[in-house]
Motif scaffolding. Structure first.
Motif, short mmCIF file in Angstrom:
data_model
loop_
_atom_site.label_atom_id
_atom_site.label_comp_id
_atom_site.label_asym_id
_atom_site.label_seq_id
_atom_site.Cartn_x
_atom_site.Cartn_y
_atom_site.Cartn_z
N ALA A 55 0.83 -1.21 0.00
CA ALA A 55 0.00 0.00 0.00
C ALA A 55 0.86 1.26 0.00
CB ALA A 55 -0.94 -0.01 1.21
N LEU A 56 1.93 1.24 0.77
CA LEU A 56 2.80 2.41 0.83
C LEU A 56 3.60 2.60 -0.45
CD1 LEU A 56 4.43 2.76 4.36
CD2 LEU A 56 3.24 4.52 3.06
N LEU A 57 4.18 1.52 -0.96
CA LEU A 57 5.03 1.64 -2.14
C LEU A 57 4.27 2.09 -3.37
CD1 LEU A 57 7.26 -1.55 -1.75
CD2 LEU A 57 7.92 0.82 -1.33
N SER A 58 2.97 1.86 -3.40
CA SER A 58 2.17 2.26 -4.57
C SER A 58 1.65 3.69 -4.48
CB SER A 58 0.98 1.30 -4.73
OG SER A 58 0.09 1.40 -3.62
N ARG A 59 1.87 4.36 -3.35
CA ARG A 59 1.40 5.75 -3.20
C ARG A 59 2.29 6.69 -4.00
NH1 ARG A 59 -3.43 7.09 -2.07
NH2 ARG A 59 -2.58 9.17 -1.67
N PRO A 60 1.70 7.59 -4.78
CA PRO A 60 2.50 8.55 -5.57
C PRO A 60 3.46 9.36 -4.70
CG PRO A 60 0.20 8.62 -6.26
CD PRO A 60 0.25 7.74 -5.06
N GLU A 61 3.01 9.73 -3.48
CA GLU A 61 3.87 10.54 -2.61
C GLU A 61 5.14 9.78 -2.23
OE1 GLU A 61 0.72 9.67 -2.11
OE2 GLU A 61 -0.42 11.21 -1.01
N VAL A 62 5.00 8.46 -2.07
CA VAL A 62 6.15 7.64 -1.70
C VAL A 62 6.98 7.31 -2.94
CG1 VAL A 62 6.88 5.46 -0.64
CG2 VAL A 62 4.94 6.72 0.30
N GLU A 63 6.31 7.04 -4.06
CA GLU A 63 7.03 6.76 -5.29
C GLU A 63 7.92 7.92 -5.71
OE1 GLU A 63 3.92 5.79 -8.06
OE2 GLU A 63 4.20 3.63 -7.76
N SER A 205 -5.88 -4.04 5.93
CA SER A 205 -7.10 -4.19 5.14
C SER A 205 -7.56 -2.88 4.49
CB SER A 205 -8.24 -4.73 6.02
OG SER A 205 -7.93 -6.00 6.50
N GLY A 206 -7.37 -1.77 5.17
CA GLY A 206 -7.84 -0.49 4.65
C GLY A 206 -6.86 0.23 3.78
N GLY A 207 -5.59 -0.21 3.78
CA GLY A 207 -4.59 0.46 2.97
C GLY A 207 -4.28 1.85 3.47
N PHE A 208 -3.92 2.72 2.54
CA PHE A 208 -3.53 4.10 2.86
C PHE A 208 -4.76 4.97 3.04
CE2 PHE A 208 -2.49 8.43 1.72
CZ PHE A 208 -1.26 8.66 2.30
N ARG A 209 -4.76 5.77 4.10
CA ARG A 209 -5.89 6.66 4.35
C ARG A 209 -5.38 8.02 4.84
NH1 ARG A 209 -10.91 4.85 8.13
NH2 ARG A 209 -10.62 3.09 6.73
N ARG A 210 -5.79 9.06 4.15
CA ARG A 210 -5.49 10.41 4.61
C ARG A 210 -6.36 10.74 5.82
NH1 ARG A 210 -1.34 14.06 2.98
NH2 ARG A 210 -0.76 13.53 0.83
N LEU A 211 -5.79 11.50 6.75
CA LEU A 211 -6.52 11.88 7.95
C LEU A 211 -6.67 13.40 8.01
CD1 LEU A 211 -4.61 9.50 10.36
CD2 LEU A 211 -6.93 9.19 9.48
N PRO A 212 -7.73 13.89 8.65
CA PRO A 212 -7.94 15.34 8.66
C PRO A 212 -6.88 16.06 9.48
CG PRO A 212 -9.52 14.22 10.09
CD PRO A 212 -8.80 13.15 9.33
#
Length: 212
Positions: A55-63, A205-212
């Motif tokens: 989940a992390l490695l596929s995030r654009p911010e991490v890539e 299970s939920g993967g990456f989630r932005r928080l407020p």
């Protein structure tokens, strides 16, 4: 008759009592969370580590990150070994913490699995030259060990205050991510004024989630 000294004493006592209450709540949370982690099977932990890594490695911010501050997982924490290795092989500049005597965090470069040695409290630390406590400021992404994260971004750590100090040096535009098991993303956690919020969380299970 108004007694300012008495009022000040009462106010101070109330503040101290509130702080003790928050500390007690946090201690209870930690005990419960660590107990639950201890009940996870090796298979469950391995599956969680793979899901969180992917989940992390596929995030654009991490890539796109040139530099990532992360950590070597401890005991029953979500395992970061695969994540660290993948980031390093990808060519990302990876910083890992080194615990100082005052519990602040220095930082050094991760140079592969063989570059880690045992440090204080069972932590694995990099052997490369220390970059200083402010090195974390240059990271594009900061991955943070957490016992739990709530839906407002509040994080519960192990109580040493090391990461609250480190996160205080990180700009608000930097992505800060907690890695937790599914049950450790909760509705609300007790918090003190010095506690720092995270901007995202990853669960198996939920993967990456932005928080407020």
């Amino acid at each position: 008759m108004h007694d300012p000294d008495r009022q000040a004493e009462t106010s101070a006592g109330t503040t101290t009592g509130a702080a003790l209450s928050v500390d007690a709540e946090k201690a209870a949370w930690r005990t419960s969370l660590l107990t639950a982690r201890g009940l996870l099977s090796a298979e469950d932990r391995a599956a969680a580590a793979r899901s969180i890594r992917d989940a992390l490695l596929s995030r654009p911010e991490v890539e796109m990150a040139a530099s990532v501050a992360a950590y070597a997982s401890l005991l029953n924490e979500p395992d970061t070994r695969g994540l660290l290795f993948a980031l390093w092989k990808r060519g990302t500049y990876v910083l890992l913490p080194r615990l100082l005597p005052d519990r602040d965090l220095d930082w050094a470069t991760y140079e592969g699995p063989d570059s880690l040695v045992p440090g204080p409290h069972g932590l694995l630390q990099p052997t490369a030259e220390a970059r200083g406590v402010r090195a974390v400021e240059a990271a594009d992404v900061v991955i943070v060990p957490s016992l739990a994260v709530d839906r407002s971004g509040m994080r519960l750590g192990r109580g040493g205050g090391s990461y609250d100090r480190a996160l205080a040096r990180v700009g608000p535009q930097i992505l800060t991510v907690g890695l937790v098991y599914d049950a450790e993303l909760v509705d609300a956690l007790p918090a003190a004024p010095h506690d720092r919020r995270l901007s995202a969380v990853v669960t198996p299970s939920g993967g990456f989630r932005r928080l407020p």
